[in-house]
Scaffold this motif. Structure first.
Motif, short mmCIF file in Angstrom:
data_model
loop_
_atom_site.label_atom_id
_atom_site.label_comp_id
_atom_site.label_asym_id
_atom_site.label_seq_id
_atom_site.Cartn_x
_atom_site.Cartn_y
_atom_site.Cartn_z
N ALA A 40 -16.90 18.95 25.13
CA ALA A 40 -17.83 18.40 26.12
C ALA A 40 -17.08 17.88 27.34
O ALA A 40 -17.60 17.88 28.46
N LYS A 41 -15.82 17.50 27.12
CA LYS A 41 -15.03 16.96 28.24
C LYS A 41 -14.72 18.01 29.29
O LYS A 41 -14.29 17.67 30.39
N THR A 42 -14.88 19.28 28.96
CA THR A 42 -14.62 20.31 29.97
C THR A 42 -15.74 20.35 31.01
O THR A 42 -15.62 21.01 32.03
N LEU A 43 -16.84 19.67 30.74
CA LEU A 43 -17.91 19.60 31.74
C LEU A 43 -17.80 18.31 32.54
O LEU A 43 -17.07 17.39 32.17
N GLU A 44 -18.59 18.27 33.62
CA GLU A 44 -18.61 17.07 34.45
C GLU A 44 -19.91 16.31 34.13
O GLU A 44 -21.00 16.87 34.30
N TRP A 45 -19.76 15.11 33.63
CA TRP A 45 -20.93 14.33 33.23
C TRP A 45 -21.16 13.18 34.21
O TRP A 45 -20.22 12.60 34.72
N MET A 46 -22.40 12.86 34.44
CA MET A 46 -22.71 11.65 35.22
C MET A 46 -22.49 10.45 34.32
O MET A 46 -22.14 9.37 34.77
N LYS A 47 -22.75 10.65 33.05
CA LYS A 47 -22.39 9.65 32.06
C LYS A 47 -21.88 10.42 30.84
O LYS A 47 -22.62 11.21 30.25
N ALA A 48 -20.62 10.19 30.51
CA ALA A 48 -20.02 10.97 29.42
C ALA A 48 -20.64 10.60 28.09
O ALA A 48 -20.94 9.43 27.84
N PRO A 49 -20.83 11.59 27.23
CA PRO A 49 -21.43 11.30 25.92
C PRO A 49 -20.42 10.65 24.98
O PRO A 49 -19.23 10.95 25.05
N THR A 50 -20.90 9.79 24.13
CA THR A 50 -20.04 9.22 23.08
C THR A 50 -20.51 9.69 21.71
O THR A 50 -19.84 9.50 20.72
N GLN A 51 -21.70 10.31 21.68
CA GLN A 51 -22.24 10.76 20.40
C GLN A 51 -22.16 12.27 20.27
O GLN A 51 -22.38 12.99 21.24
N GLY A 52 -21.86 12.74 19.08
CA GLY A 52 -21.87 14.18 18.81
C GLY A 52 -23.23 14.59 18.28
O GLY A 52 -24.23 14.44 18.98
N PHE A 53 -23.26 15.05 17.04
CA PHE A 53 -24.52 15.51 16.46
C PHE A 53 -25.31 14.37 15.83
O PHE A 53 -24.75 13.48 15.20
N GLU A 54 -26.63 14.44 16.01
CA GLU A 54 -27.53 13.54 15.29
C GLU A 54 -28.70 14.35 14.80
O GLU A 54 -29.23 15.18 15.54
N GLY A 55 -29.13 14.09 13.59
CA GLY A 55 -30.32 14.77 13.07
C GLY A 55 -30.01 15.54 11.81
O GLY A 55 -29.05 15.22 11.10
N GLY A 56 -30.82 16.54 11.52
CA GLY A 56 -30.59 17.31 10.31
C GLY A 56 -31.63 18.40 10.16
O GLY A 56 -32.57 18.50 10.96
#
Ligand code: WTA
Length: 645
Positions: A40-56
């Motif tokens: 995800a760091k290869t993209l430019e984020w306005m706010k970088a994510p800290t979470q990966g997957f959630e759910g199931g």
């Protein structure tokens, strides 16, 4: 055909070596979130994510989220961030239908055009979350339209230019689109496709009440009638500014809907969201093509399909690649065209479908004449199983026996490539898609869902989520769960069968449901049947696929006439053009058999297994027919079967 393949593909310092693949793959599974957050760091984020997957994938509660606290805009990732150093570099090379037309669009021009169009959409009242239908030829404006939607947070739904008015209306109504973006007409080879007229027909009699405007580009200079909802694109764009603030989008905000065929009922609106989709598109495009800055990359698909979304527009542009967009067809003016385009634009990477390869192969060596194709270093295949003959021909004639081939298996629902070789890291096996991509965990199961070990064949499922995965079907989450997560509860079911060899490599064998793959186009038998029975002379219809040399699968149609109908050649022809008009020319029946009845069980269920075997001229193993309501019908069907020729 079992010819040896020179594994010493073009010498190159590949990013990922064989040993790396195994290690990286293991760690991508063990530390899945870490792996994807890193990508995800290869993209430019306005706010970088800290979470990966959630759910199931639990039945009744299928819920998929990636990078949920991240905020970004897809269009700035595909355009603005490349402006700093590369504003004047070419983003899109457009090759026209006619060989003497082309255009180079720089990242700056792309920015300006996308922003103007985004502002035009705003002027037309489009807001974040609104749905926009895009029904365009393969011209740069189709890509501008997609990116303009992304810029303002509108959700696009591209409708393949080969679809007919009814199919347009169904899609527009299902997602309640506000605006249609189209053009006067499109060109493909010698044919002209009346796009604007098709939209007019789709909208006639107030059939699509959600539409407030139709934005019409002038692609071929046709003088099309303009009605009260129609807006001339050139006129409105002339008044629009080339600056447009990008809308901050939550990672899980919708990016687009793309309709695809299922085994039952109407097409499904597959929904992809913003962050996960783009991370996956960029990561797969980079790794599978080993894309390096400055390389010219050509995916010869249409933006009307997922391949065009992920690998003409979003993946390559996110990576700052120069992406080629081709308006025409590979056989026009003749089979040498692909090679000529490769030479003309010094293309390094070519990604196309087996059906195109087989169409060229039908003319022997001719496709390789008149071009050197020396710029090529990598070939790709997508959309259907590639038969070893076609693989070898592609490798030898197009790739001068020097280029590795990546045979990439994936689906509209997967967003990007799932099982694929990595050049330099994977042994090439003609016909095998080989290994899972990083973070992808496939499994083969029997019909009861029991996992099969070792070298085996079974139904292909995916055991855990990946960022590019579809999140839902537009407006019908229940159908999403039902279609993909109920057959093998807790897993994503692909609808495909596959074989795994002694080396653990996967060989996709094709659909195990009632979905056809005709020339790489996915079609539901149910859709074709419903187009058939809407004809006044047809009482009942059943559609199956059969092996076809060029198309992969052909469409075999069994039809029961309405009582008292005189069946003539004329009527058969009329029915074929009916289907073309009702649904699409790509759904055109190849073989049509009139029959007094169909093989049905006593409870009235059509036994398609029998119809498939008859269509394939495979009568030896019809299986048990004693449970049929009328076993005699099988002999009648065999006697009158259409010759595949
Ligand atoms: C088939 C196209 C074998 C498969 C990207 C899948 C393939 C369907 C391959 C999805 C391949 C795609 N080898 N079969 N390399 N790639 N398929 O949604 O049956 O248009 O389920 O996505 O195409 O088609 P779709």
């Amino acid at each position: 055909m079992n010819m040896p393949v020179d594994q010493q593909a073009i010498e190159r310092d590949y990013q990922i070596k064989q040993q790396d693949y195994l290690e990286l793959y293991q760690s991508s599974l063990e530390e899945n979130d870490v792996f994807w957050l890193e990508k995800a760091k290869t993209l430019e984020w306005m706010k970088a994510p800290t979470q990966g997957f959630e759910g199931g994938f639990e039945p009744g509660n299928v819920n998929i989220k990636w990078f949920a606290d991240g905020v970004l805009n897809v269009s700035t990732n595909c355009i603005d961030r490349h402006l700093v150093q590369r504003a004047s570099d070419t983003a899109i090379i457009w090759e026209g239908d006619s060989a003497d037309e082309d255009k180079h669009i720089s990242f700056q021009e792309l920015h300006d055009e996308v922003c103007k169009l985004a502002n035009a959409l705003k002027k037309l009242g489009v807001e974040k979350g609104d749905r926009i239908a895009i029904y365009m030829p393969m011209i740069p404006e189709a890509a501008y339209a997609m990116l303009a939607c992304a810029r303002i947070g509108a959700v696009h739904s591209v409708i393949f230019g080969g679809f007919s008015p009814n199919a347009i209306a169904d899609r527009v109504n299902d997602c309640q689109a506000k605006v249609v973006i189209t053009a006067d007409a499109g060109r493909r080879g010698t044919k002209s496709v009346p796009l604007k007229a098709n939209v007019d027909a789709a909208l006639s009699n107030n059939a699509c009440p959600s539409i407030t405007h139709v934005l019409v580009f002038n692609a071929v200079g046709l003088d099309v009638p303009m009605g009260s909802v129609d807006v001339d694109a050139a006129t409105i764009l002339a008044e629009c500014d080339s600056h447009c603030e990008p809308e901050p989008m939550a990672a899980e905000d919708p990016l687009f809907i793309l309709y695809t065929s299922g085994s039952t009922g109407k097409p499904k609106g597959v929904l992809h969201t913003t962050g996960g989709y783009l991370v996956y598109a960029a990561a797969t495009h980079k790794a599978v093509f080993d894309y390096q800055p400055g390389e010219i990359y050509w995916c010869a698909a249409d933006v009307g399909w997922i391949t065009g979304h992920t690998y003409i527009v979003y993946g390559p542009l996110a990576n700052g690649a120069t992406t080629v967009m081709f308006e025409g067809v590979p056989t026009y003016p003749d089979e040498r065209r692909i090679g000529q385009i490769v030479d003309k634009h010094n293309i390094n990477i070519l990604y196309t479908a087996p059906t195109a390869i087989r169409a060229l192969m039908a003319k022997g060596e001719f496709a390789g004449e008149g071009s050197s194709r020396e710029s090529l270093r990598l070939l790709g295949s997508v959309g259907e199983p590639i038969n070893p003959e076609a693989w070898h021909w592609y490798h030898r004639v197009i790739g001068n026996s020097r280029c590795p081939i990546v045979d990439t298996w994936w689906q509209t629902e997967t967003g990007g490539m799932m099982i694929t070789p990595l050049p330099g890291a994977t042994e090439m096996k003609p016909g095998s898609a080989t290994n899972p991509f990083f973070g992808i965990e496939p499994e083969l199961v029997d019909n009861e869902g029991k996992a099969l070990e070792g070298a085996t064949e079974g139904n292909l499922i995916i055991k855990r989520s990946w960022p590019g995965q579809a999140r839902t079907l537009w407006g019908d989450h229940e159908r999403f769960e039902q279609t993909y997560f109920s057959t093998y509860p807790g897993n994503y079911f692909t609808g495909d069968g596959a074989r795994r060899d002694e080396d653990g490599h996967y060989w996709i064998t094709g659909r195990v449901d009632d979905v056809l793959n005709v020339s790489g186009h996915r079609l539901g038998t149910a859709e074709i049947e419903s187009a058939l029975v809407s004809h006044p002379a047809i009482a009942e219809a059943a559609v199956v696929g059969y092996p076809h040399d060029i198309k992969g699968q052909g469409i075999y149609v069994y039809v029961i006439p309405v009582a008292g109908t005189e069946v003539t050649d004329e009527l058969s022809k009329e029915v074929v053009s009916w289907v073309r008009k009702e649904l699409s020319p790509i759904a055109s029946p190849d073989l049509m058999q009139w029959t007094p009845g169909l093989p049905k069980t006593r409870s009235g269920k059509i036994m398609r297994r029998i119809l498939r075997k008859i269509a394939a001229d495979d009568f030896a193993s019809l299986g048990d027919t004693s449970t049929l309501a009328d076993p005699g019908i099988v002999d009648t069907l065999i006697e009158n079967r259409m010759n595949r020729g």
